[in-house]
Design an enzyme around this catalytic site. Structure first.
Site, PDB file in Angstrom:
ATOM      1  CG  ASP A 131      -7.902  -1.427  -2.429  1.00 44.25           C
ATOM      2  OD1 ASP A 131      -9.023  -0.938  -2.227  1.00 44.25           O
ATOM      3  OD2 ASP A 131      -6.847  -0.784  -2.301  1.00 44.25           O
ATOM      4  CG  HIS A 157      -2.039   0.972   1.161  1.00 42.25           C
ATOM      5  ND1 HIS A 157      -1.887   2.314   1.446  1.00 42.25           N
ATOM      6  CD2 HIS A 157      -3.348   0.801   0.825  1.00 42.25           C
ATOM      7  CE1 HIS A 157      -3.057   2.916   1.299  1.00 42.25           C
ATOM      8  NE2 HIS A 157      -3.956   2.031   0.913  1.00 42.25           N
TER       9      HIS A 157
END
Length: 425
Positions: free
Chosen positions: A363, A306
């Site tokens: 996600d 991330h």
């Protein structure tokens, strides 16, 4: 006044003292508001080292994997609270009492219907319109239907607009989906929870009774909580910038939705599924993992690591558990889900992924959960927008409540032509 200062030395000028301020957590900030008087500006494309505002809503420490909403850890909220209570927390700054929450919940759940003329507004879109295109239009159009809450200087109007947006976003989102597939709209059911009502409006049809699956209801509620706010990201900054001009709240949220639509922002879970489709089957995973490890290959495994979280994404820990609960409950035979679970196993065990801290992020798991629930990929970012609305509204409200606000006006470093003369004819 700060007791700490940074000393800036500029060519041909006396040293400039810039105050250094400290928040309750996170990096100290250098106050450069007086810098313009020196004839200089800072240059920070993407605002990666610029604090654009003061906020008490959300705190992120990417190095430590921390995400706090009003001081509460995100996993604590996800396991012990529900989405509407998190909405109250973000909007008001503290958790509600039992009486306060009952009133808040009743208000939200009993204002889910839309102006009936707005229902007709959907028919102006093509049937094959992307649901996000519809959402940008219909949310902006709310300002044409609810004139009584457009006065942003009126605290009561701001509160009414906030409730309307929180209440009606699931209805707007579900209708954008129904319209795109040619099914009749499902009106809200005020007896259901916020998440349960959304699922019924998405998947129910008028000729059959729809029973909400409690596992999917809980999963949807957690998805909403985990995406409710994420500090000064692109869409939140867009809402704040639009709001700084005095734009009405519906226009500001429509601007946020447009920003969220960008694939670099809200489309990450879609990109994860596209990657899984490219891999196709479990036996091809080693090939793609090898490509991901090859620094000369441009291929990237989407959904791992991330930009903000350099350690682990605290939301992913919650979503991983939820993901496995949903898959166990539905017992779906889907080759892509098999690929996803094998990729997850490798990422959690392979020394390369561990060393690089390429853990599955939120996600990765949310895309798998939404697919398992039967939600089409075009709706992933729409659901993100439903969730993030409370974050946008909270930041918009906070900005308007702070004294001395000015319209946003970034500066630039001009690199174009100068002193050109229009040619004689």
């Amino acid at each position: 006044m700060s007791d700490k200062v940074a000393i800036l030395h500029l060519p041909g000028q006396d040293p400039v003292e810039l105050p250094i301020f400290s928040g309750t957590a996170g990096n100290d900030v250098i106050d450069i508001r007086s810098l313009g008087k020196t004839g200089y500006f800072t240059y920070d494309p993407g605002f990666l080292a610029t604090a654009s505002c003061e906020s008490a809503i959300t705190f992120i420490d990417g190095d430590e994997g921390i995400l706090l909403h009003r001081g509460y850890a995100i996993d604590d909220l996800a396991y012990k609270s529900d989405y509407l209570e998190v909405c109250y927390l973000l909007l008001n700054g503290q958790l509600p009492s039992e009486k306060e929450f009952a009133k808040f919940k009743h208000t939200v759940l009993h204002h889910t219907m839309l102006h009936e003329q707005l229902v007709a507004f959907y028919r102006g879109f093509r049937r094959d319109s992307h649901p996000m295109a519809i959402m940008v239009g219909v949310v902006g159009a709310l300002s044409a239907f609810y004139h009584d809450s457009l006065d942003i200087t009126n605290e009561s109007c701001r509160e009414i607009a906030a409730f309307r947006l929180i209440s009606k976003m699931p209805t707007l989102a579900a209708m954008s989906y129904k319209y795109s597939i040619g099914q009749p709209f499902m009106y809200p059911d005020n007896t259901l929870s916020y998440a349960g009502n959304f699922l019924k409006m998405m998947f129910g049809i008028p000729c059959e009774q729809y029973v909400v699956n409690p596992v999917l209801e809980s999963a949807m509620d957690k998805i909403l909580i985990l995406h409710a706010d994420h500090e000064q990201n692109a869409s939140t900054s867009t809402v704040r910038l639009a709001g700084s001009s005095g734009a009405n709240p519906f226009a500001c949220i429509a601007a946020g939705i447009a920003s969220l639509w960008g694939p670099a922002h809200g489309g990450a879970n879609e990109a994860c599924l596209e990657m899984l489709e490219e891999i196709g089957t479990v036996d091809r995973i080693p090939e793609f993992v090898a490509r991901a490890k090859d620094k000369d290959d441009p291929f990237r495994l989407m959904g791992f690591g991330h930009r903000v979280y350099k350690n682990h994404d605290p939301r992913a820990t919650v979503m991983r558990k939820t993901c496995h609960e949903v898959l166990d409950d539905l017992k779906i035979d889907d080759p892509l889900l098999d690929v996803a679970m094998e990729l997850e196993r490798i990422a959690l065990e392979d020394p390369y992924f561990i060393e690089k801290k390429l853990y599955p992020n939120v996600d990765f798991y949310s895309g798998i959960v939404l697919r398992a629930m039967g939600i089409p990929r075009t709706m992933f970012t729409v659901i993100f927008a439903v969730s993030r609305t409370i974050g946008w509204i909270s930041h918009w409200k906070e900005m308007l409540d702070q004294p001395g606000q000015k319209i946003g006006r970034p500066r630039q470093m001009y690199t174009g032509e100068v002193d050109l003369h229009y040619p004689e004819k």
